[in-house]
Design a protein around this motif. Structure first.
Motif, PDB file in Angstrom:
ATOM      1  N   GLY A  58       0.818  -1.214   0.000  1.00 23.94           N
ATOM      2  CA  GLY A  58       0.000   0.000   0.000  1.00 23.94           C
ATOM      3  C   GLY A  58       0.850   1.261   0.000  1.00 23.94           C
ATOM      4  O   GLY A  58       0.511   2.253  -0.658  1.00 23.94           O
ATOM      5  N   ILE A  59       1.960   1.239   0.733  1.00 28.14           N
ATOM      6  CA  ILE A  59       2.864   2.393   0.773  1.00 28.14           C
ATOM      7  C   ILE A  59       3.462   2.649  -0.610  1.00 28.14           C
ATOM      8  O   ILE A  59       3.507   3.787  -1.092  1.00 28.14           O
ATOM      9  CB  ILE A  59       3.972   2.151   1.813  1.00 28.14           C
ATOM     10  N   ILE A  60       3.923   1.587  -1.263  1.00 26.04           N
ATOM     11  CA  ILE A  60       4.508   1.729  -2.613  1.00 26.04           C
ATOM     12  C   ILE A  60       3.475   2.275  -3.591  1.00 26.04           C
ATOM     13  O   ILE A  60       3.764   3.193  -4.377  1.00 26.04           O
ATOM     14  CB  ILE A  60       5.044   0.369  -3.097  1.00 26.04           C
ATOM     15  N   HIS A  61       2.266   1.724  -3.536  1.00 24.64           N
ATOM     16  CA  HIS A  61       1.213   2.164  -4.461  1.00 24.64           C
ATOM     17  C   HIS A  61       0.840   3.622  -4.211  1.00 24.64           C
ATOM     18  O   HIS A  61       0.616   4.386  -5.163  1.00 24.64           O
ATOM     19  CB  HIS A  61      -0.015   1.264  -4.304  1.00 24.64           C
ATOM     20  N   SER A  62       0.783   4.026  -2.950  1.00 24.32           N
ATOM     21  CA  SER A  62       0.416   5.412  -2.626  1.00 24.32           C
ATOM     22  C   SER A  62       1.478   6.383  -3.129  1.00 24.32           C
ATOM     23  O   SER A  62       1.159   7.489  -3.580  1.00 24.32           O
ATOM     24  CB  SER A  62       0.230   5.569  -1.114  1.00 24.32           C
ATOM     25  N   GLN A  71       1.394  16.549  -2.459  1.00 21.84           N
ATOM     26  CA  GLN A  71       0.337  15.523  -2.452  1.00 21.84           C
ATOM     27  C   GLN A  71       0.391  14.678  -1.180  1.00 21.84           C
ATOM     28  O   GLN A  71      -0.152  13.579  -1.141  1.00 21.84           O
ATOM     29  CB  GLN A  71       0.490  14.622  -3.681  1.00 21.84           C
ATOM     30  N   THR A  72       1.025  15.207  -0.139  1.00 20.96           N
ATOM     31  CA  THR A  72       1.193  14.448   1.107  1.00 20.96           C
ATOM     32  C   THR A  72      -0.153  14.061   1.716  1.00 20.96           C
ATOM     33  O   THR A  72      -0.320  12.938   2.198  1.00 20.96           O
ATOM     34  CB  THR A  72       2.021  15.273   2.113  1.00 20.96           C
ATOM     35  N   ARG A  73      -1.099  14.973   1.730  1.00 25.44           N
ATOM     36  CA  ARG A  73      -2.409  14.667   2.318  1.00 25.44           C
ATOM     37  C   ARG A  73      -3.090  13.519   1.594  1.00 25.44           C
ATOM     38  O   ARG A  73      -3.624  12.605   2.226  1.00 25.44           O
ATOM     39  CB  ARG A  73      -3.311  15.910   2.289  1.00 25.44           C
ATOM     40  N   GLN A  79      -3.111   5.861   2.391  1.00 24.31           N
ATOM     41  CA  GLN A  79      -2.489   4.855   3.249  1.00 24.31           C
ATOM     42  C   GLN A  79      -3.379   4.507   4.445  1.00 24.31           C
ATOM     43  O   GLN A  79      -3.476   3.332   4.825  1.00 24.31           O
ATOM     44  CB  GLN A  79      -1.126   5.361   3.738  1.00 24.31           C
ATOM     45  N   ILE A  80      -4.001   5.504   5.044  1.00 27.13           N
ATOM     46  CA  ILE A  80      -4.874   5.244   6.201  1.00 27.13           C
ATOM     47  C   ILE A  80      -5.997   4.295   5.823  1.00 27.13           C
ATOM     48  O   ILE A  80      -6.283   3.317   6.526  1.00 27.13           O
ATOM     49  CB  ILE A  80      -5.434   6.567   6.752  1.00 27.13           C
ATOM     50  N   VAL A 124       0.698  -1.675  12.982  1.00 23.95           N
ATOM     51  CA  VAL A 124       0.951  -1.126  11.650  1.00 23.95           C
ATOM     52  C   VAL A 124       1.228   0.375  11.706  1.00 23.95           C
ATOM     53  O   VAL A 124       2.058   0.899  10.940  1.00 23.95           O
ATOM     54  CB  VAL A 124      -0.248  -1.412  10.716  1.00 23.95           C
ATOM     55  N   ILE A 125       0.561   1.084  12.611  1.00 25.81           N
ATOM     56  CA  ILE A 125       0.669   2.544  12.664  1.00 25.81           C
ATOM     57  C   ILE A 125       2.121   3.029  12.814  1.00 25.81           C
ATOM     58  O   ILE A 125       2.575   3.890  12.039  1.00 25.81           O
ATOM     59  CB  ILE A 125      -0.217   3.117  13.779  1.00 25.81           C
ATOM     60  N   PRO A 126       2.911   2.537  13.777  1.00 24.92           N
ATOM     61  CA  PRO A 126       4.300   3.031  13.882  1.00 24.92           C
ATOM     62  C   PRO A 126       5.156   2.690  12.667  1.00 24.92           C
ATOM     63  O   PRO A 126       6.038   3.462  12.281  1.00 24.92           O
ATOM     64  CB  PRO A 126       4.832   2.344  15.148  1.00 24.92           C
ATOM     65  N   ILE A 127       4.894   1.522  12.072  1.00 21.32           N
ATOM     66  CA  ILE A 127       5.631   1.151  10.857  1.00 21.32           C
ATOM     67  C   ILE A 127       5.367   2.166   9.750  1.00 21.32           C
ATOM     68  O   ILE A 127       6.282   2.692   9.111  1.00 21.32           O
ATOM     69  CB  ILE A 127       5.227  -0.262  10.387  1.00 21.32           C
ATOM     70  N   ALA A 128       4.078   2.459   9.534  1.00 25.05           N
ATOM     71  CA  ALA A 128       3.701   3.421   8.495  1.00 25.05           C
ATOM     72  C   ALA A 128       4.258   4.802   8.786  1.00 25.05           C
ATOM     73  O   ALA A 128       4.707   5.513   7.875  1.00 25.05           O
ATOM     74  CB  ALA A 128       2.177   3.479   8.387  1.00 25.05           C
ATOM     75  N   ALA A 129       4.255   5.209  10.059  1.00 24.45           N
ATOM     76  CA  ALA A 129       4.768   6.531  10.434  1.00 24.45           C
ATOM     77  C   ALA A 129       6.256   6.644  10.124  1.00 24.45           C
ATOM     78  O   ALA A 129       6.720   7.692   9.652  1.00 24.45           O
ATOM     79  CB  ALA A 129       4.512   6.782  11.918  1.00 24.45           C
ATOM     80  N   ILE A 130       7.012   5.594  10.380  1.00 22.33           N
ATOM     81  CA  ILE A 130       8.461   5.616  10.092  1.00 22.33           C
ATOM     82  C   ILE A 130       8.710   5.710   8.586  1.00 22.33           C
ATOM     83  O   ILE A 130       9.537   6.500   8.126  1.00 22.33           O
ATOM     84  CB  ILE A 130       9.140   4.366  10.688  1.00 22.33           C
ATOM     85  N   TYR A 131       7.982   4.901   7.804  1.00 21.33           N
ATOM     86  CA  TYR A 131       8.125   4.947   6.345  1.00 21.33           C
ATOM     87  C   TYR A 131       7.833   6.353   5.815  1.00 21.33           C
ATOM     88  O   TYR A 131       8.594   6.907   5.014  1.00 21.33           O
ATOM     89  CB  TYR A 131       7.178   3.952   5.687  1.00 21.33           C
ATOM     90  N   GLU A 132       6.710   6.910   6.249  1.00 23.01           N
ATOM     91  CA  GLU A 132       6.296   8.222   5.731  1.00 23.01           C
ATOM     92  C   GLU A 132       7.227   9.319   6.216  1.00 23.01           C
ATOM     93  O   GLU A 132       7.542  10.248   5.467  1.00 23.01           O
ATOM     94  CB  GLU A 132       4.862   8.529   6.165  1.00 23.01           C
ATOM     95  N   GLY A 133       7.693   9.215   7.466  1.00 25.49           N
ATOM     96  CA  GLY A 133       8.625  10.220   7.983  1.00 25.49           C
ATOM     97  C   GLY A 133       9.910  10.261   7.190  1.00 25.49           C
ATOM     98  O   GLY A 133      10.413  11.342   6.849  1.00 25.49           O
ATOM     99  N   ILE A 134      10.463   9.096   6.877  1.00 21.65           N
ATOM    100  CA  ILE A 134      11.690   9.029   6.078  1.00 21.65           C
ATOM    101  C   ILE A 134      11.453   9.582   4.674  1.00 21.65           C
ATOM    102  O   ILE A 134      12.272  10.333   4.132  1.00 21.65           O
ATOM    103  CB  ILE A 134      12.203   7.574   6.007  1.00 21.65           C
ATOM    104  N   TYR A 135      10.301   9.245   4.092  1.00 20.31           N
ATOM    105  CA  TYR A 135       9.970   9.705   2.737  1.00 20.31           C
ATOM    106  C   TYR A 135       9.833  11.228   2.697  1.00 20.31           C
ATOM    107  O   TYR A 135      10.362  11.894   1.787  1.00 20.31           O
ATOM    108  CB  TYR A 135       8.667   9.047   2.295  1.00 20.31           C
ATOM    109  N   LEU A 136       9.148  11.802   3.685  1.00 16.43           N
ATOM    110  CA  LEU A 136       8.972  13.252   3.732  1.00 16.43           C
ATOM    111  C   LEU A 136      10.307  13.962   3.938  1.00 16.43           C
ATOM    112  O   LEU A 136      10.565  15.009   3.337  1.00 16.43           O
ATOM    113  CB  LEU A 136       7.999  13.623   4.854  1.00 16.43           C
ATOM    114  N   TYR A 137      11.147  13.396   4.784  1.00 16.00           N
ATOM    115  CA  TYR A 137      12.454  14.014   5.024  1.00 16.00           C
ATOM    116  C   TYR A 137      13.283  14.034   3.739  1.00 16.00           C
ATOM    117  O   TYR A 137      13.928  15.038   3.407  1.00 16.00           O
ATOM    118  CB  TYR A 137      13.214  13.255   6.114  1.00 16.00           C
ATOM    119  N   ARG A 138      13.289  12.926   3.007  1.00 14.55           N
ATOM    120  CA  ARG A 138      14.068  12.873   1.767  1.00 14.55           C
ATOM    121  C   ARG A 138      13.518  13.843   0.730  1.00 14.55           C
ATOM    122  O   ARG A 138      14.286  14.497   0.010  1.00 14.55           O
ATOM    123  CB  ARG A 138      14.063  11.446   1.219  1.00 14.55           C
TER     124      ARG A 138
END
Length: 344
Positions: A58-62, A71-73, A79-80, A124-138
């Motif tokens: 789901g993360i990859i597809h989003s 398009q972060t929102r 993802q939610i 799942v929530i903390p996993i998704a938060a870490i993925y998205e946090g790293i993506y936003l930072y990059r």
């Protein structure tokens, strides 16, 4: 979109989620039914791997669907929905399987299904938060460095343009032309020449302070710049402008036309017997096209193509189509995109 490089994150995260999940949610009830701790952890690893893989998909597809920073929102919203629906369905099916087979030695009441679904979402929530946090930072990092690079290129363009205009031979030619007009008692032409020269310098100093400028202002400047050159080359230089009035409010990087006109004059023969004609026009795709007849000088003029490189770099850094350069036996042509102010 870059590849999701998360091998080590999964190798560490999956066992950790299995251990913590079992310890927090299931250790007590499983010990009451005589279940082995390591059996609990082993099953937890299998479930965590499957749930992580589903969430990861789901993360990859989003990211493919909503890759941009603005398009972060939409990406997080997608993802939610994905996490809640897939996690609920996965945990319901596994709970149903355990319930029917009594794998853990007891039946599942309805609240146990709800409890298992909630536990899965909690993991799942903390996993998704870490993925998205790293993506936003990059993304922020890339955007920041691109903005810094654009500032450097703007400054370089400004310095190069000023240097080209104030270097001795340009001043000498301009003053020599002005002297000739005065000696020939061409007062009206001399006044017009001084006005155009003043306009050129004023525009050079002001326009470089902003990343984009309207096509109308750029054309107004180029007319003054061409008039300066025509005072020197007279009938050897012709300018044709064919612009759709609707596109005059569109924008482009400042001094784009000046650099392209200068490039044409620099590399081609300009004389009354072999006039150089520069045509500036637009097409139906909102492109600005600068075309000149090709009559290259016998002795090649040294050039590092700074103008074309700077124009190209500016368009790339604004995530716009790159400029198109086309050359035939008889013509040289550059195509640049015109931009609406809200596209940048």
């Amino acid at each position: 979109m870059e590849k999701l490089n998360d091998k080590w994150f999964r190798l560490i995260g999956i066992p950790l989620i299995a251990l913590l999940g079992d310890w927090i949610f299931y250790d007590e009830i499983n010990r009451q039914h005589g279940q082995s701790f390591w059996l609990d952890v082993g099953v937890g690893v299998i479930e965590s791997s499957l749930l992580w893989t589903i969430a990861r998909f789901g993360i990859i597809h989003s990211r493919r669907r909503f890759p941009a920073l603005n398009q972060t929102r939409q990406r997080i919203g997608f993802q939610i929905v994905w996490f809640f629906v897939t996690t609920a369905l996965f945990r319901f099916l596994t709970s149903f399987l355990y319930d029917m087979t009594q794998f853990w030695g007891y039946h599942y009441p309805p609240m146990r299904y709800v409890y298992n679904i909630a536990a899965g979402i909690f993991c799942v929530i903390p996993i998704a938060a870490i993925y998205e946090g790293i993506y936003l930072y990059r993304q922020w990092k890339v955007t920041y460095y691109e903005a810094e690079e654009l500032k450097k290129i703007n400054l370089q363009t400004q310095l190069e343009s000023l240097k080209e205009q104030v270097k001795p031979h340009f001043l000498f030619n301009s003053l020599n032309t002005l002297q000739g007009l005065v000696l020939e008692d061409e007062k009206q032409k001399a006044v017009s020449f001084i006005g155009n020269l003043s306009h050129v310098y004023r525009y050079l100093l002001q326009s470089n302070e902003q990343p984009l400028i309207s096509l109308e202002r750029e054309l107004d400047f180029v007319r003054s710049y061409i008039d300066l050159l025509k005072t020197r080359f007279e009938n050897g230089l012709n300018l044709l402008i064919e612009i759709d009035p609707v596109l005059l409010d569109y924008q482009l990087p400042p001094l784009t036309l000046q650099m392209l006109v200068e490039n044409a004059v620099k590399h081609n023969v300009v004389s009354s017997t072999r006039p150089l004609t520069i045509r500036i026009y637009t097409d139906m795709a909102y492109n600005l096209i600068i075309l000149n007849n090709l009559q290259q000088k016998k002795t090649a003029v040294p050039s590092n193509k700074t103008g074309l490189v700077n124009i190209s770099a500016k368009y790339r850094l604004m995530n716009q189509p790159d400029i198109v350069i086309q050359q035939t036996q008889f013509h040289f042509q550059v195509i640049v995109s015109l931009l609406k102010s809200e596209t940048v």
